[in-house]
Design an enzyme around this catalytic site. Sequence first.
Site, PDB file in Angstrom:
ATOM      1  N   ASP A   1      18.851 -19.774  35.777  1.00  0.00           N
ATOM      2  CA  ASP A   1      19.690 -19.919  34.586  1.00  0.00           C
ATOM      3  C   ASP A   1      21.115 -20.338  34.948  1.00  0.00           C
ATOM      4  O   ASP A   1      21.756 -21.060  34.191  1.00  0.00           O
ATOM      5  CB  ASP A   1      19.677 -18.629  33.774  1.00  0.00           C
ATOM      6  CG  ASP A   1      18.305 -18.369  33.157  1.00  0.00           C
ATOM      7  OD1 ASP A   1      17.492 -19.308  33.077  1.00  0.00           O
ATOM      8  OD2 ASP A   1      18.045 -17.219  32.779  1.00  0.00           O
TER       9      ASP A   1
ATOM     10  N   TYR B   1       6.716 -11.066  23.559  1.00  0.00           N
ATOM     11  CA  TYR B   1       6.512 -12.304  22.824  1.00  0.00           C
ATOM     12  C   TYR B   1       5.145 -12.904  23.079  1.00  0.00           C
ATOM     13  O   TYR B   1       4.574 -12.770  24.141  1.00  0.00           O
ATOM     14  CB  TYR B   1       7.613 -13.326  23.087  1.00  0.00           C
ATOM     15  CG  TYR B   1       7.858 -13.732  24.519  1.00  0.00           C
ATOM     16  CD1 TYR B   1       7.442 -14.983  24.975  1.00  0.00           C
ATOM     17  CD2 TYR B   1       8.540 -12.902  25.394  1.00  0.00           C
ATOM     18  CE1 TYR B   1       7.701 -15.387  26.274  1.00  0.00           C
ATOM     19  CE2 TYR B   1       8.800 -13.292  26.687  1.00  0.00           C
ATOM     20  CZ  TYR B   1       8.372 -14.543  27.133  1.00  0.00           C
ATOM     21  OH  TYR B   1       8.624 -14.935  28.421  1.00  0.00           O
TER      22      TYR B   1
ATOM     23  N   LYS C   1       6.904 -19.483  20.097  1.00  0.00           N
ATOM     24  CA  LYS C   1       7.028 -18.080  20.485  1.00  0.00           C
ATOM     25  C   LYS C   1       7.262 -17.203  19.264  1.00  0.00           C
ATOM     26  O   LYS C   1       8.074 -17.532  18.408  1.00  0.00           O
ATOM     27  CB  LYS C   1       8.205 -17.896  21.454  1.00  0.00           C
ATOM     28  CG  LYS C   1       8.034 -18.630  22.760  1.00  0.00           C
ATOM     29  CD  LYS C   1       9.248 -18.480  23.650  1.00  0.00           C
ATOM     30  CE  LYS C   1       9.067 -19.242  24.954  1.00  0.00           C
ATOM     31  NZ  LYS C   1      10.257 -19.169  25.803  1.00  0.00           N
TER      32      LYS C   1
ATOM     33  N   HIS D   1      15.493 -21.394  27.825  1.00  0.00           N
ATOM     34  CA  HIS D   1      14.293 -21.930  28.466  1.00  0.00           C
ATOM     35  C   HIS D   1      13.427 -22.716  27.480  1.00  0.00           C
ATOM     36  O   HIS D   1      13.374 -22.403  26.297  1.00  0.00           O
ATOM     37  CB  HIS D   1      13.433 -20.799  29.031  1.00  0.00           C
ATOM     38  CG  HIS D   1      14.142 -19.947  30.013  1.00  0.00           C
ATOM     39  ND1 HIS D   1      13.818 -18.636  30.214  1.00  0.00           N
ATOM     40  CD2 HIS D   1      15.167 -20.203  30.870  1.00  0.00           C
ATOM     41  CE1 HIS D   1      14.595 -18.116  31.150  1.00  0.00           C
ATOM     42  NE2 HIS D   1      15.431 -19.046  31.552  1.00  0.00           N
TER      43      HIS D   1
END
Length: 182
Positions: A169, A131, A71, A62
């Site tokens: 996905d 995250y 991140k 992603h």
Amino acid sequence: MKVTPTAIPDVLVIEPKVFGDARGFFFESFNQKAFDEAVGRHVEFVQDNHSRSAKGVLRGLHYQIQQPQGKLVRVTSGAVFDVAVDIRKSSATFGDWVGVELSEANHKQLWIPSGFAHGFLVLTETAEFLYKTTDYYAPAHERAIVWSDTKLAIAWPDIGTSPKLSPKDQAGTSFLAAEVVD
């Protein structure tokens, strides 16, 4: 904390100093000043995310084409194989990827700056993944590169079964057809 550059120098493995004894352990999971020193600039985080996934779940790859997110990722329960793919067209490492096992046992964190696609595969019965992001989630700008892209040839660990993917996905695009950043 110990900071180790990966094969893509902008992606860093961060290992906190863990203090443990028979009672358990303690570590500082985030310190703004130490983190900024490690990456060489001030990074502002605006959102924290927490996911729980079963073994074999693969999330990614992603990224956001606008409002790109840096991140800082870690695992608090279980283990994952975490991957960052350089999608910065002007980068010397464009199209390269790095993968690191993150687990509750090793306490490692991975800093993935903006300009990277990101994904992970759960290696244990379950995993909890946390995250911090440098920008807000923007679903209209989110994109996905297919996890099994032949150009990227990511060496995902063999877990004895096919990965479990979301419809998003499963519909990921190839790396060569993906929108990338400058």
